[in-house]
Write an enzyme that holds these catalytic residues in place. Structure first.
Site, mmCIF file in Angstrom:
data_model
loop_
_atom_site.group_PDB
_atom_site.id
_atom_site.type_symbol
_atom_site.label_atom_id
_atom_site.label_comp_id
_atom_site.label_asym_id
_atom_site.label_seq_id
_atom_site.Cartn_x
_atom_site.Cartn_y
_atom_site.Cartn_z
ATOM 1 N N GLY A 27 -0.350 1.773 13.023
ATOM 2 C CA GLY A 27 -0.840 1.090 11.955
ATOM 3 C C GLY A 27 -2.071 1.406 11.359
ATOM 4 N N VAL A 28 -2.284 1.418 9.899
ATOM 5 C CA VAL A 28 -3.625 1.985 9.109
ATOM 6 C C VAL A 28 -4.235 0.938 8.364
ATOM 7 C CG1 VAL A 28 -2.559 4.402 9.766
ATOM 8 C CG2 VAL A 28 -2.266 3.446 7.585
ATOM 9 N N GLY A 29 -3.697 0.085 8.209
ATOM 10 C CA GLY A 29 -4.281 -0.953 6.983
ATOM 11 C C GLY A 29 -5.382 -1.594 7.243
ATOM 12 N N GLU A 30 -5.520 -2.018 8.574
ATOM 13 C CA GLU A 30 -6.641 -2.925 8.831
ATOM 14 C C GLU A 30 -7.926 -2.296 9.491
ATOM 15 O OE1 GLU A 30 -4.663 -6.924 9.737
ATOM 16 O OE2 GLU A 30 -3.743 -5.256 10.666
ATOM 17 N N SER A 61 -0.862 -4.558 10.235
ATOM 18 C CA SER A 61 -0.702 -2.955 10.100
ATOM 19 C C SER A 61 0.688 -2.606 10.751
ATOM 20 C CB SER A 61 -1.900 -2.363 10.986
ATOM 21 O OG SER A 61 -2.817 -2.602 10.303
ATOM 22 N N ARG A 62 1.721 -3.645 10.267
ATOM 23 C CA ARG A 62 3.099 -3.370 11.011
ATOM 24 C C ARG A 62 3.998 -2.676 10.106
ATOM 25 N NH1 ARG A 62 7.190 -6.281 9.103
ATOM 26 N NH2 ARG A 62 8.397 -5.903 10.890
ATOM 27 N N GLY A 115 0.770 -1.247 -0.109
ATOM 28 C CA GLY A 115 -0.100 -0.028 -0.073
ATOM 29 C C GLY A 115 0.868 1.258 -0.095
ATOM 30 N N GLY A 116 2.034 1.331 -0.358
ATOM 31 C CA GLY A 116 2.878 2.383 -0.691
ATOM 32 C C GLY A 116 3.928 2.457 0.401
ATOM 33 N N SER A 117 4.418 1.294 0.938
ATOM 34 C CA SER A 117 5.306 1.356 2.046
ATOM 35 C C SER A 117 6.875 1.532 1.429
ATOM 36 C CB SER A 117 5.400 0.074 2.820
ATOM 37 O OG SER A 117 5.656 -1.075 1.864
#
Lengths: 87, 757
Positions: free
Chosen positions: B715-718, B533-534, B493-495
């Site tokens: 973490g923001v993904g989940e 989300s790490r 996602g853009g990491s």
């Protein structure tokens, strides 16, 4: 002296206590001390040299290594929580 | 370095929105995904899958397939060694590798429709496909169990005769389809409910749904004569693939290299291996590289969805709206082998709230469906669907605004999550307050829509933890003052950008001076999977430490060249100076290179996270009472990101989670017939949302710094997928006055709730 918070289904082994204390510089040493006072507790929480699968261990709020050689500070707070995996 | 959560530091790079390093390749079609890998003499593999949900495999005759011209090899589970270890694929989630091996290729029993039973390698995929039809499998049919209700009956057919329910280390005496029973408890729920003025109890059922990543699984393996195995695949974790392959193949981990391709989505579904060991064995048997690519039916039938389940939630509040007790029973489908995310559901279900008395019982139940796998905040979404719906009903009975109720009962720093340690600094309360202050919530909703449609508004909260894990990075200072940054974390996602930005910030240089690359397992130190989300948290943490190490190394070299004491060299905004001498990074790099001094360093670091992420969502829906169809017409998601490193990518994660949550809420489900056959294994019939189903989503980023990260990252993904089904269910109730307790809330189900409850 570490404080160990006991998972609900194991409190029958600690006389209903939700938290117990024991000295020790590692998770393993603390578990050994607790084993003497609360028979069966160590067997239910550990497997060989590590915490039993299905549990995660948190030390002072941080997820810690499941191995019993994990170092503990003098007044460590130890929690056992369900092991979870993210997506 | 620990974050001071009270101050708001000024940053040079963090918080900006630069172009992602992988963007050009992706928009011009040059990025290499799993199926794009091409190797000389490559053969093509195909998998034969069980047509039955539950059967015993009596015999497999592969002779006709082997005789087909163009067929190079056929394999079954007889070609697989015995695997026995357990493996931690992340966050303490243990995987029994004998089950993982049997899931890759059925050992003795086929436990779901789509379970792999044999594989073929041929000179073309068409010949391989034809050869599958020549394999003769003798099945002994067994009765399937397709949901937790059937599986938990005392006389239910057993999937695994040697499976005994385990409760905190104690095994039951009789075998069962219940693999484990998790119990979390705080306080005394009997006393708590005795003090409640309002008690609401509801039961819920939810369907199996798939992650729906656009890129199907693809793996290519080359097993050379010297035993060196290289695997190219689309995965969330190359090191997880390496360790799983090592155990399933019983092959030394040192002889396995995993090369990541770009990944077209994973959401937790690309952590376990499916194709990689099969391609490896076929490569060993053929002496050629072998590639296997799933089609969509393979993905839906043969890979891990997230489970459906049955949930019972009971909550009580006093007359002033204070939560006094909560109880939940969660039974989640694990699929064919143990390992549903019921522990996570139990952990998350009441996490946003301060509740003095609570108990959760969680059951991990095997059924004849594909082995469930992680899906974005695994287990939390259906748990929140149940709890947040009950809370909405309590608010209705108390006459309280549902966000005011959440503000009153919000967990805060020092409060204890059931079954876990007390929270560090968290941001649920700030999310509730931001939602209350949002234009969306302050704008009244017109209840009448066009054509007799009814409109309603709902809110819901959600929680997901933030795994820290272990990450490694390698940095190399180039003579032109740029840095090559090697990472091992899959960039979903853009990491690449978010990690390079943290490195640039810590190193005192511009983002454009950092050239990140995601590399193979032989080229960088160990990395846990991109999951939980790490990655922006954990790999960013490693990148910051790497920057600090490289700064020290550069300063030490300059001290020698400048003939000053090392400690006299200071670094500020990327400029090194000491005793009247100064050099920008570019000048320093040029100087060091010209003197034969080259700076490179590697870091392996484990984060020290104490906190998680919360979200509060607001949904407006329009319900057509004639058809039961629900349209989401306005949506606002509020989320605590700690510190948004690249706000556009945080917003992307938030919107993506909402879009998937809308699909989960309204349409997505595995539909099985009575025999346990999946009736909708295509995207024509498995109804994922399209752009026409998703409204413009308004993202509000709240920043309550995470004390466990140098820049306060969470973490923001989940977490953005957690609240949508509940928020939409509550909005439907506001619109038409009925409580939906089953997912998906499809038109037929909504219509029946209105007219035939």
């Amino acid at each position: 002296m570490a404080t160990v918070h006991i998972p609900a289904p194991l409190r029958t082994l600690t006389g209903g206590q939700a938290e117990v204390t024991a000295p020790g510089e590692t998770l393993g040493e603390v578990m050994d001390r607790l084993a003497a006072e609360h028979p069966g507790l160590k067997e239910r929480l550990t497997n060989g040299d590590r915490i039993r699968a299905g549990f995660a261990v948190f030390v002072d709020g941080v997820s810690a290594s499941p191995y019993l050689n994990t170092r503990l500070d003098e007044n460590a707070e130890v929690y056992f929580a369900p092991a979870i995996a993210g997506g | 370095m620990i974050m001071d959560t009270q101050t708001k530091p000024e940053y040079r790079v963090i918080g900006t929105r630069p172009v992602r390093p992988d963007g050009v390749d992706k928009v011009t079609g040059r990025a290499v995904y799993g199926a794009d890998v091409q190797l000389p003499r490559m053969a093509f593999g195909k998998i034969l899958r069980s047509p039955f949900a539950h059967s015993r495999i009596r015999n497999i005759d592969t002779s006709k397939a082997e005789a087909l011209p163009g067929v190079l090899a056929v394999m079954t589970s007889r070609d697989m060694p015995e695997a026995s270890a357990t493996m931690d694929l992340g966050e303490g989630g243990e995987q029994d590798m004998s089950h993982a091996s049997a899931n890759v290729m059925a050992h003795g029993k086929a436990l779901y429709q789509g379970h792999a039973v044999a594989a073929v390698a041929a000179t073309s995929p068409y010949i391989a496909e034809e050869a599958l039809r020549l394999i003769d499998v003798g099945y002994e049919m067994l009765d399937p169990v397709m949901d937790v209700h059937a599986a938990m009956k005392p006389d239910a057919p057993l999937l695994h005769p040697a499976l005994f329910t385990e409760t905190a280390g104690e095994k039951a005496a009789q075998p069962s389809n219940v693999a484990s029973h998790t119990i979390l408890e705080e306080g005394n729920i009997e006393e708590g409910f005795a003090g409640a003025a309002v008690v609401v109890e509801r039961e819920f059922d939810t369907a199996t749904v798939h992650q729906g990543y656009i890129e199907p699984h693809a793996a290519t393996a080359e097993w050379k004569a010297d035993g060196q195995l290289t695997v190219w695949c689309s995965t969330q974790g190359t090191f997880a693939v390496r360790s799983q392959c090592a155990e399933i193949l019983r092959h030394p981990v040192s002889q396995i290299k995993v090369v990541p391709t770009e990944i077209g989505g994973g959401f937790g579904g690309k952590i376990s291996v499916y194709l990689e060991p099969v391609a490896a064995i076929l490569s060993r048997k053929t002496g050629r590289p072998v590639q296997i690519v799933m089609d969509r039916a393979d993905v839906l039938m043969g890979t891990g969805p997230t489970p459906g389940g049955h949930l019972i939630v009971k909550m009580g509040a006093d007359r002033d709206g204070n939560l006094v007790a909560a109880q939940a029973t969660l039974a989640y489908e694990a699929g064919a082998y143990p390992g549903s995310p019921v522990g996570a559901g139990a952990t998350c279900i009441f996490a946003p709230y301060r509740i003095p008395n609570a108990r959760v019982d969680g059951y991990d139940v095997v059924v004849n469906k594909p082995k469930s796998n992680a899906y974005r905040a695994p287990g939390a979404t259906i748990a929140a669907f149940a709890a947040e719906t009950v809370i909405d009903e309590m608010c209705e009975q108390l006459g309280m605004d549902p966000l005011e109720f959440r503000r009153k009962n919000s967990a805060q720093e020092g409060d204890k999550r059931i079954g876990g340690p007390p929270y560090a600094r968290i941001g649920h309360l700030e999310c509730v307050e931001a939602a209350l202050a949002s234009e969306h919530y302050r704008t009244p909703l017109e209840k009448e829509g066009p054509g007799g449609k009814r409109r309603g508004r709902g809110v819901a909260s959600g929680y997901w933890g933030n795994w820290d894990g272990t990450s490694s990075c390698t940095g190399r200072l180039n003579p032109d003052g740029t840095v090559s940054l090697l990472e091992g974390s899959t960039d979903i996602g853009g990491s690449r950008a978010s990690i390079a930005m943290q490195f640039a910030e810590a190193f005192g240089i511009d983002y454009e001076q950092v050239h990140p690359a995601v590399v193979d397992t032989d080229t960088v130190g160990y990395n846990d999977v991109t999951g939980g989300s790490r990655t922006t948290f954990g790999t960013g943490f490693a990148a910051i430490q790497l920057a600090e190490r490289m700064q020290r190394d550069i300063a030490a070299h300059l001290a020698e060249l400048w003939e000053v004491a090392p400690e006299s060299v200071t670094v500020e905004n990327g400029v090194y100076s000491a005793d009247g001498q100064r050099a920008t990074l570019a000048e320093a790099a040029k100087l060091l290179s010209s003197r034969g001094r080259h700076v490179a360093a590697s870091i392996t670091a484990k984060g020290q996270n104490k906190s998680g992420a919360f979200a509060v969502h607001i949904a407006d829906v329009e319900v057509d009472p004639e058809t039961g169809k629900v349209d989401v017409i306005r949506y606002t998601d509020v989320q605590d990101a700690g510190k948004a490193i690249h706000p556009s990518y945080v917003e992307g994660q938030m919107s993506g989670g909402v879009a998937q949550g809308i699909g989960w809420a309204l349409n997505e489900e595995y539909v099985y017939d009575d025999a346990g056959a999946l009736r909708n294994p295509t995207l024509l019939d498995y109804r994922m949302p399209t752009a026409l189903d998703v409204p413009d989503i308004h993202n509000i980023i709240v920043e309550v710094p995470n004390p466990g990260h140098p820049y306060g990252v969470r973490g923001v993904g989940e977490v953005p997928i957690v609240p949508p089904p509940a928020a939409i269910a509550n909005a439907i109730h506001d619109a038409v006055g009925v409580r939906l307790t089953d997912l998906p809330m499809s038109p037929s189900r909504v219509w029946k709730a209105i007219y035939a409850p």
